[in-house]
Design an enzyme around this catalytic site. Structure first.
Site, PDB file in Angstrom:
ATOM      1  N   ARG A   1       0.842  -1.209   0.000  1.00  0.00           N
ATOM      2  CA  ARG A   1       0.000   0.000   0.000  1.00  0.00           C
ATOM      3  C   ARG A   1       0.865   1.242   0.000  1.00  0.00           C
ATOM      4  NH1 ARG A   1       1.889   3.160   4.394  1.00  0.00           N
ATOM      5  NH2 ARG A   1       1.406   2.236   6.411  1.00  0.00           N
TER       6      ARG A   1
ATOM      7  N   GLU B   1      -6.348   7.415   7.877  1.00  0.00           N
ATOM      8  CA  GLU B   1      -5.196   8.200   8.382  1.00  0.00           C
ATOM      9  C   GLU B   1      -4.654   9.149   7.312  1.00  0.00           C
ATOM     10  OE1 GLU B   1      -2.254   5.971  10.565  1.00  0.00           O
ATOM     11  OE2 GLU B   1      -0.651   7.254   9.827  1.00  0.00           O
TER      12      GLU B   1
ATOM     13  N   ARG C   1      -5.333   5.583   0.768  1.00  0.00           N
ATOM     14  CA  ARG C   1      -4.403   4.468   0.906  1.00  0.00           C
ATOM     15  C   ARG C   1      -4.695   3.605  -0.315  1.00  0.00           C
ATOM     16  NH1 ARG C   1      -2.074   3.445   6.258  1.00  0.00           N
ATOM     17  NH2 ARG C   1      -1.254   5.498   6.756  1.00  0.00           N
TER      18      ARG C   1
ATOM     19  N   CYS D   1       1.433  10.872   9.298  1.00  0.00           N
ATOM     20  CA  CYS D   1       2.383  10.372  10.295  1.00  0.00           C
ATOM     21  C   CYS D   1       3.793  10.403   9.711  1.00  0.00           C
ATOM     22  CB  CYS D   1       2.010   8.950  10.682  1.00  0.00           C
ATOM     23  SG  CYS D   1       3.149   8.187  11.866  1.00  0.00           S
TER      24      CYS D   1
ATOM     25  N   THR E   1       6.163   8.478  10.074  1.00  0.00           N
ATOM     26  CA  THR E   1       6.690   7.156   9.686  1.00  0.00           C
ATOM     27  C   THR E   1       6.376   6.815   8.233  1.00  0.00           C
ATOM     28  OG1 THR E   1       4.667   6.006  10.364  1.00  0.00           O
ATOM     29  CG2 THR E   1       6.428   6.183  12.004  1.00  0.00           C
TER      30      THR E   1
ATOM     31  N   ARG F   1       4.087   0.559   2.404  1.00  0.00           N
ATOM     32  CA  ARG F   1       4.309  -0.596   3.287  1.00  0.00           C
ATOM     33  C   ARG F   1       4.038  -1.841   2.457  1.00  0.00           C
ATOM     34  NH1 ARG F   1       2.689  -4.058   7.610  1.00  0.00           N
ATOM     35  NH2 ARG F   1       0.444  -3.862   7.278  1.00  0.00           N
TER      36      ARG F   1
ATOM     37  N   ARG G   1       4.410  -7.319  12.475  1.00  0.00           N
ATOM     38  CA  ARG G   1       3.085  -6.998  13.029  1.00  0.00           C
ATOM     39  C   ARG G   1       2.284  -8.286  13.157  1.00  0.00           C
ATOM     40  NH1 ARG G   1       0.977  -1.376   9.944  1.00  0.00           N
ATOM     41  NH2 ARG G   1       2.793  -0.152  10.520  1.00  0.00           N
TER      42      ARG G   1
ATOM     43  N   GLU H   1      -1.664  -3.309  12.410  1.00  0.00           N
ATOM     44  CA  GLU H   1      -0.884  -2.641  13.448  1.00  0.00           C
ATOM     45  C   GLU H   1      -1.521  -2.854  14.830  1.00  0.00           C
ATOM     46  OE1 GLU H   1      -0.627   1.564  12.825  1.00  0.00           O
ATOM     47  OE2 GLU H   1       1.402   1.601  13.644  1.00  0.00           O
TER      48      GLU H   1
HETATM   49  P1  ADP Z   1      -1.470  -0.283   6.977  1.00  0.00           P
HETATM   50  O1  ADP Z   1      -0.968  -1.439   6.197  1.00  0.00           O
HETATM   51  O2  ADP Z   1      -2.311   0.591   6.134  1.00  0.00           O
HETATM   52  O3  ADP Z   1      -0.359   0.412   7.666  1.00  0.00           O
HETATM   53  P2  ADP Z   1      -2.514  -2.142   9.020  1.00  0.00           P
HETATM   54  O4  ADP Z   1      -1.179  -2.644   9.478  1.00  0.00           O
HETATM   55  O5  ADP Z   1      -3.506  -1.833  10.094  1.00  0.00           O
HETATM   56  O6  ADP Z   1      -2.426  -0.808   8.144  1.00  0.00           O
HETATM   57  O7  ADP Z   1      -3.107  -3.232   8.034  1.00  0.00           O
HETATM   58  C1  ADP Z   1      -4.354  -3.016   7.416  1.00  0.00           C
HETATM   59  C2  ADP Z   1      -5.030  -4.309   7.046  1.00  0.00           C
HETATM   60  O8  ADP Z   1      -4.300  -4.942   6.017  1.00  0.00           O
HETATM   61  C3  ADP Z   1      -5.150  -5.291   8.197  1.00  0.00           C
HETATM   62  O9  ADP Z   1      -6.411  -5.917   8.135  1.00  0.00           O
HETATM   63  C4  ADP Z   1      -4.081  -6.302   7.878  1.00  0.00           C
HETATM   64  O10 ADP Z   1      -4.386  -7.584   8.383  1.00  0.00           O
HETATM   65  C5  ADP Z   1      -4.105  -6.295   6.369  1.00  0.00           C
HETATM   66  N1  ADP Z   1      -2.865  -6.770   5.779  1.00  0.00           N
HETATM   67  C6  ADP Z   1      -1.641  -6.213   5.879  1.00  0.00           C
HETATM   68  N2  ADP Z   1      -0.725  -6.935   5.210  1.00  0.00           N
HETATM   69  C7  ADP Z   1      -1.387  -7.981   4.660  1.00  0.00           C
HETATM   70  C8  ADP Z   1      -1.006  -9.082   3.846  1.00  0.00           C
HETATM   71  N3  ADP Z   1       0.250  -9.255   3.436  1.00  0.00           N
HETATM   72  N4  ADP Z   1      -1.968  -9.960   3.477  1.00  0.00           N
HETATM   73  C9  ADP Z   1      -3.247  -9.785   3.859  1.00  0.00           C
HETATM   74  N5  ADP Z   1      -3.671  -8.771   4.620  1.00  0.00           N
HETATM   75  C10 ADP Z   1      -2.760  -7.875   5.024  1.00  0.00           C
HETATM   76  N1  ARG Z   2       0.842   7.418  16.458  1.00  0.00           N
HETATM   77  C1  ARG Z   2       1.104   6.037  16.721  1.00  0.00           C
HETATM   78  C2  ARG Z   2       2.336   5.925  17.587  1.00  0.00           C
HETATM   79  O1  ARG Z   2       3.034   6.887  17.726  1.00  0.00           O
HETATM   80  C3  ARG Z   2       1.281   5.239  15.427  1.00  0.00           C
HETATM   81  C4  ARG Z   2       2.571   5.471  14.696  1.00  0.00           C
HETATM   82  C5  ARG Z   2       2.823   4.677  13.437  1.00  0.00           C
HETATM   83  N2  ARG Z   2       1.637   4.105  12.866  1.00  0.00           N
HETATM   84  C6  ARG Z   2       0.826   4.702  12.039  1.00  0.00           C
HETATM   85  N3  ARG Z   2      -0.269   4.071  11.678  1.00  0.00           N
HETATM   86  N4  ARG Z   2       1.071   5.894  11.532  1.00  0.00           N
HETATM   87  O2  ARG Z   2       2.593   4.854  18.132  1.00  0.00           O
END
Ligand code: ADP
Ligand code: ARG
Length: 345
Positions: free
Chosen positions: A113, A212, A216, A258, A260, A267, A296, A301
């Protein structure tokens, strides 16, 4: 306005580490053109002492105006100095990789993403309801012009049946609701108005709207064909960019809420099953650290792993190209699979 800031005692975030009383008094009275202030930027970290970062920007200008705080945070997270330049490279021809798990033994799914925000708009922490609704309309219009594999429909969160929303979340397609870090940053105001998800028929291409970040853009599928997932994402970004202009500068790359996510805002992750390695977390982490990877849980997250399945993704997003970010993940995954196999013998 206060002349000092009392940080929570147990605060571990980079914001708390770098916000000295001197920096607080230097920045406390400043306001961006959209009216965003330091107090608003750090509110999430103050209300959530367990934050790792603890600060969000309200607009692109926040990163310049509050640079005495953001620069060291960005440097520590990304290893990126205040005079460094960011370079973007989304050219699929530059990604020369093979399938890391051709027999589909370890990798369950792959997802890449990027975050994007529109130029001439504040970010989600500072946006008004009218501006957010306007972002939603502009994005819907741009996405309605996609064709072929990317063609799909937009589903607003407003009026979405609860069962549909819950299923989309548990199937890993949709963002969760009520994130306390986003709440405290003002990013969940007027929820669920203006939020929604676009996806194609197979749910291999999706766009989250006004979570956020304003967009995305997501490409995902079962198995470990990372190149195919990246290719679809790069094609989609190119098409969407014909209609929407995204906030970007040569120093910080794509501007995100953010720190990060700055730079590539990318990501790239796999869900990978590692039953042997999960019994030796020191070894597991030495491999992920060496490849700049984050671990993760499988519900995203702040979630836990389940049945030895982990979400493994690139940690660095700024000062590396999109190709580098994917290669961090790819090379790390190869090493993890190699270690997992060696422990089976
Ligand atoms: P972001 O990727 O936008 O930082 P999250 O870590 O919260 O946010 O992930 C968002 C969603 O994407 C969650 O439901 C997570 O389980 C799913 N997800 C992330 N990576 C994968 C993957 N490789 N395969 C399937 N689902 C994924
Ligand atoms: N604000 C949260 C922290 O400081 C999340 C930081 C990174 N994650 C994110 N989804 N931007 O722990």
């Amino acid at each position: 306005m206060r002349n000092y800031i009392e940080l929570p005692n147990n605060c571990k975030s980079l914001m708390c580490k770098y916000l000295t009383p001197e920096i607080y008094s230097e920045l406390k009275d400043k306001q961006t053109a959209y009216g965003f202030t330091l107090d608003r930027a750090i509110k999430s970290g103050i209300l959530n002492p367990d934050s790792s970062i603890g600060a969000y920007a309200g607009d692109e200008e926040s990163y310049r105006l509050f640079s005495s705080l953001f620069d060291p945070v960005i440097d520590e997270y990304h290893g990126f100095g205040k005079d460094d330049k960011h370079i973007s490279d989304l050219d699929i021809e530059h990604l020369c990789i093979e399938h890391p798990d051709p027999e589909d033994k370890f990798i369950l799914s792959t997802r890449i993403r990027v975050g994007r925000n529109l130029t001439n708009m504040p970010l989600g922490s500072a946006i008004t309801k009218e501006q957010r609704d306007s972002v939603e309309s502009q994005v819907i219009e741009a996405l309605s012009l996609l064709d072929g594999e990317l063609e799909g429909d937009y589903y607003p969160l407003l009026n979405m049946p609860k069962e549909t929303q819950d299923r989309l979340i548990s199937d890993h397609f949709l963002f969760k609701e009520g994130d306390r870090f986003l709440d405290a940053a003002g990013l969940n105001r007027d929820w669920p108005s203006g939020r929604g998800i676009y996806h194609n028929r197979d749910k291999s291409f999706l766009v989250w709207v006004n979570e956020e970040d304003q967009l995305r853009i997501i490409s995902m599928q079962k198995g470990g064909n990372i190149a195919e997932v990246f290719g679809r994402l790069a094609t989609a970004i190119k098409s969407i960019e014909k209609r929407l202009s995204f906030s970007y500068n040569d120093h910080l790359g794509y501007i995100t809420s953010c720190p990060t996510n700055l730079g590539t805002a990318m990501r790239a992750s796999v869900h990978i099953s590692l039953p042997n390695l999960s019994r030796d977390m020191d070894m597991f982490q030495s491999i992920t650290d060496a490849h700049h990877l984050q671990i993760r849980g499988i519900d995203g997250e702040h979630s836990d792993s389940q049945g030895s399945v982990y979400d493994i993704s690139n940690r660095r997003r700024l000062g590396v190209t999109e190709i580098d970010a994917v290669l961090d993940m790819y090379n790390g995954v190869l090493s993890l699979i190699k270690a997992e196999k060696s422990m089976t013998l």
